[in-house]
Design a protein around this motif. Sequence first.
Motif, short mmCIF file in Angstrom:
data_model
loop_
_atom_site.label_atom_id
_atom_site.label_comp_id
_atom_site.label_asym_id
_atom_site.label_seq_id
_atom_site.Cartn_x
_atom_site.Cartn_y
_atom_site.Cartn_z
N VAL A 155 12.37 22.99 52.76
CA VAL A 155 13.44 22.62 51.90
C VAL A 155 14.70 23.92 52.12
O VAL A 155 15.59 23.61 52.25
N MET A 160 18.29 23.34 53.75
CA MET A 160 19.54 23.85 53.05
C MET A 160 20.34 24.86 54.02
O MET A 160 21.68 24.51 54.12
N ALA A 203 14.84 24.14 45.96
CA ALA A 203 16.36 23.65 46.17
C ALA A 203 17.44 24.01 45.20
O ALA A 203 18.63 23.87 45.21
#
Length: 326
Positions: free
Chosen positions: A268, A272, A293
């Motif tokens: 994750v 990002m 996140a």
Amino acid sequence: MADATTRDREKTRRIRYAVILSLLMLAGFGLTGSPYDRIEPGPVIRIDSPERGSWLVTTVVVRHSTWFRWALAEFNGVRTVRVRGAASPAASQSMTEAMDRSQATAALVAAQLAGGRTPTGSAGLQVTGVTGTTATSGLHPGDLLLAAGDARHLTPLRDQADLSSATVDPANVRVLVAPRVSGESLGTSVIKRIPAASLTGVRVDPRVAATTYPLGVVQGPSAGLILTLARVDALGSGGLIGGRHVAGTGGVALDGSVTTVGEVDEKVKAAMAAHADVFFVPALQRAIAVRAARGGTMRIVPVGSVSDAVKWLCAAGGRSPACEIS
């Protein structure tokens, strides 16, 4: 007075030696390897070439640590794992094979979804040869036979015996085929009506081969979901992605279900950092992804199957023949 001065000098010398010894010990501590490895977000690999947007395969890297780096990792919240000896050749081979299976499964599931059909759960049989004229059977070397049967029921094909048993009713043999398009790339699956006599001359290999996306040294099954979605998009109009930068993780089974994987939080973070718009994650691991996140704008979408991901993309503006049947 002289004795006091001598004692002070001796004390200063001892303190100096103690400091030097401590610095040497710290240097050795910092340079000596620890029994812990750091797990960090790895590079993000862009696959396929949709007109707009991108499909992103997220990865993690495992780095060896000195004691000093291990201490810094613990302080900064970087995940570490205790090393249980060097990875064996057998373990490395197993992970490589898992990636190979993931690539083949992605090709099979995508071919069926793009053709408007629910994945059969079959590994498929690849045609290696056809006796007589190819026009008789309509099959060619490289085609994948996924299931066969009559007008009411198709049975998944796993070996040559399954193909033979499907020819009991000569007048009603139907075969679900993912045709070879070029090289070993697969097209949209179709149901072909084939004379039983022609099927008896078809030679097949249960070891599925399919063109793979180049992922370098990436191992394991966790790229399966994104590989499958990219193939569904490529087999359609190329608009399923809807102009987004789509990342995700998750294995894919032959029935199209999405399976759990490891290191979700690091993947994750990698997505990002690559400015992905959306991240697909196995439904059972939603909480891990949402927590990782936090503070970002990337949307976390939990899915239980490839069809769930296709439905979400279609509802969010994606365009593909797969949208009509998802």
